[in-house]
Design a protein around this motif. Structure first.
Motif, PDB file in Angstrom:
ATOM      1  N   GLY A   2       0.827  -1.200   0.000  1.00 11.95           N
ATOM      2  CA  GLY A   2       0.000   0.000   0.000  1.00 11.95           C
ATOM      3  C   GLY A   2       0.854   1.239   0.000  1.00 11.95           C
ATOM      4  O   GLY A   2       2.038   1.193   0.292  1.00 11.95           O
ATOM      5  N   PRO A   3       0.282   2.365  -0.319  1.00 13.94           N
ATOM      6  CA  PRO A   3       1.062   3.585  -0.443  1.00 13.94           C
ATOM      7  C   PRO A   3       1.343   4.308   0.862  1.00 13.94           C
ATOM      8  O   PRO A   3       2.089   5.272   0.859  1.00 13.94           O
ATOM      9  CB  PRO A   3       0.170   4.456  -1.341  1.00 13.94           C
ATOM     10  N   LEU A   4       0.706   3.905   1.985  1.00 14.04           N
ATOM     11  CA  LEU A   4       0.915   4.611   3.246  1.00 14.04           C
ATOM     12  C   LEU A   4       2.380   4.549   3.647  1.00 14.04           C
ATOM     13  O   LEU A   4       2.967   3.474   3.727  1.00 14.04           O
ATOM     14  CB  LEU A   4       0.050   3.988   4.340  1.00 14.04           C
ATOM     15  N   ARG A   5       2.994   5.700   3.898  1.00 15.93           N
ATOM     16  CA  ARG A   5       4.383   5.712   4.343  1.00 15.93           C
ATOM     17  C   ARG A   5       4.636   6.994   5.120  1.00 15.93           C
ATOM     18  O   ARG A   5       3.914   7.987   4.984  1.00 15.93           O
ATOM     19  CB  ARG A   5       5.361   5.589   3.170  1.00 15.93           C
TER      20      ARG A   5
ATOM     21  N   ALA B  50       2.802   1.559 -11.332  1.00 17.97           N
ATOM     22  CA  ALA B  50       4.110   0.950 -11.083  1.00 17.97           C
ATOM     23  C   ALA B  50       4.049  -0.009  -9.894  1.00 17.97           C
ATOM     24  O   ALA B  50       4.638  -1.090  -9.925  1.00 17.97           O
ATOM     25  CB  ALA B  50       5.153   2.034 -10.832  1.00 17.97           C
ATOM     26  N   ARG B  51       3.323   0.383  -8.859  1.00 24.46           N
ATOM     27  CA  ARG B  51       3.215  -0.474  -7.677  1.00 24.46           C
ATOM     28  C   ARG B  51       2.520  -1.783  -8.019  1.00 24.46           C
ATOM     29  O   ARG B  51       2.907  -2.849  -7.542  1.00 24.46           O
ATOM     30  CB  ARG B  51       2.473   0.265  -6.564  1.00 24.46           C
TER      31      ARG B  51
ATOM     32  N   SER C 220      11.121   6.878 -10.508  1.00 24.94           N
ATOM     33  CA  SER C 220      11.459   7.336  -9.159  1.00 24.94           C
ATOM     34  C   SER C 220      10.973   6.375  -8.071  1.00 24.94           C
ATOM     35  O   SER C 220      11.064   6.698  -6.884  1.00 24.94           O
ATOM     36  CB  SER C 220      10.847   8.722  -8.912  1.00 24.94           C
ATOM     37  N   TYR C 221      10.495   5.199  -8.453  1.00 33.90           N
ATOM     38  CA  TYR C 221       9.907   4.247  -7.498  1.00 33.90           C
ATOM     39  C   TYR C 221      11.010   3.348  -6.948  1.00 33.90           C
ATOM     40  O   TYR C 221      11.463   2.416  -7.598  1.00 33.90           O
ATOM     41  CB  TYR C 221       8.823   3.433  -8.188  1.00 33.90           C
ATOM     42  N   ALA C 222      11.446   3.626  -5.721  1.00 30.99           N
ATOM     43  CA  ALA C 222      12.575   2.900  -5.130  1.00 30.99           C
ATOM     44  C   ALA C 222      12.300   1.410  -5.002  1.00 30.99           C
ATOM     45  O   ALA C 222      13.204   0.580  -5.195  1.00 30.99           O
ATOM     46  CB  ALA C 222      12.909   3.488  -3.758  1.00 30.99           C
ATOM     47  N   ALA C 223      11.058   1.031  -4.671  1.00 28.19           N
ATOM     48  CA  ALA C 223      10.741  -0.385  -4.468  1.00 28.19           C
ATOM     49  C   ALA C 223      10.989  -1.208  -5.727  1.00 28.19           C
ATOM     50  O   ALA C 223      11.348  -2.394  -5.639  1.00 28.19           O
ATOM     51  CB  ALA C 223       9.298  -0.542  -4.011  1.00 28.19           C
TER      52      ALA C 223
ATOM     53  N   ILE D 199       9.562   0.353 -13.793  1.00 27.38           N
ATOM     54  CA  ILE D 199      10.553   1.440 -13.822  1.00 27.38           C
ATOM     55  C   ILE D 199      10.289   2.387 -14.987  1.00 27.38           C
ATOM     56  O   ILE D 199      10.459   3.604 -14.858  1.00 27.38           O
ATOM     57  CB  ILE D 199      11.976   0.843 -13.881  1.00 27.38           C
ATOM     58  N   GLN D 200       9.845   1.846 -16.115  1.00 25.60           N
ATOM     59  CA  GLN D 200       9.486   2.707 -17.244  1.00 25.60           C
ATOM     60  C   GLN D 200       8.311   3.616 -16.884  1.00 25.60           C
ATOM     61  O   GLN D 200       8.273   4.795 -17.257  1.00 25.60           O
ATOM     62  CB  GLN D 200       9.132   1.857 -18.457  1.00 25.60           C
TER      63      GLN D 200
END
Length: 266
Positions: free
Chosen positions: A24-27, A48-49, A80-83, A75-76
């Motif tokens: 989930g996006p909560l961070r 992306a997730r 910027s998605y580190a995971a 990634i494409q």
């Protein structure tokens, strides 16, 4: 003798934390800033997730090239998605391309320097490559990461790496810490028993081996180690009971074959 924790086993522990982190996006956000929730997540990040979650599932099933393709698409969609880079590093580690694995983990950490999972995974990759000082530094960074949720996993991996580096006293301390945090982990119990057996601390080795072998998580390796420990302590009846379990439950294993050869000193 060698430690039983192999890359695949620890990789599964790594994956469990990664999937949880991608669920989930909560961070958290820096102090004084609002938390990031689902309504804040851009559409590209959501797509992306989803790709990363699919890739993690393929990775868990051993479909590495399919997982890698999903990660590349993630990634494409969102560079910027580190995971995504973190998981790409895990895939390259499994493929034994450690240069690309390191590049991926480093990119994940450039994007999110406080990601304890990425630090842990980088540490395990360094361990696989025999770069033990760098591995220790990365594991320490993982444990220091704010809100890191898997310290037992990192202490376990760190202990395994220290044992491989010949640092048995440090390895015991790390594995003991992993056991304190997660006393039901069979990988930790086995490696503590094995390390103590190798050091000749038979009574303490017996404690961890018995704890594991008296559970439903016993396997051929743990039963064989238990046989050797009990024999060395002179407990012939206990050794015979464990040997019978090994023959009955894991007849085709290399440990059962070693038992039949009487190779108790291997």
């Amino acid at each position: 003798m060698r430690l039983a924790v192999r890359g695949g086993l620890v990789g599964l522990l790594v994956l469990a934390a990664l999937v949880a982190g991608c669920s989930g996006p909560l961070r958290t956000a820096p102090a004084g800033q609002d938390w990031v929730t689902e309504s804040d997540e851009p559409a590209a990040r959501k797509r992306a997730r989803t790709r990363v979650e699919l890739a993690a599932g393929y990775f868990e099933q051993g479909q590495l090239t399919v997982a890698l393709d999903e990660v590349k698409q993630a990634i494409q969609i969102d560079p910027s998605y580190a995971a995504a880079f973190n998981l790409r590093g895990l895939i390259y580690t499994a493929l034994r391309d450690l240069r690309l694995a390191e590049d991926s983990f480093q990119q994940a950490l450039r994007l999110d320097p406080r990601d304890g999972d990425a630090w842990h995974n980088l540490g395990w990759m360094y361990c696989q490559d025999g770069r033990y000082p760098a591995s220790s530094d990365a594991f320490q960074r993982a444990l220091q990461a704010p809100g890191y949720r898997a310290p037992a996993r990192t202490w376990l991996a760190w202990g395994v790496c220290q044992a491989r580096a010949g640092q048995s006293a440090e390895a015991e301390r790390a594995l003991q810490r992993a056991f304190e945090l997660d006393p039901g982990n069979p990988i930790t119990m086995y490696n503590l028993a094995l390390l103590l057996w190798q050091r000749g601390d038979l009574t303490r080795a017996q404690f961890y081996a018995r704890r594991l072998n008296n559970s439903e998580l016993a396997n051929a390796e743990s039963l064989w180690l238990g046989v050797k420990i009990e024999r060395r302590l002179g407990n012939r009846e206990a050794a015979a009971q464990l040997a019978e379990q090994l023959r009955r439950r894991f007849a085709g294993s290399r440990e059962a074959a070693a038992l039949e050869r009487g190779a108790f000193d291997e």
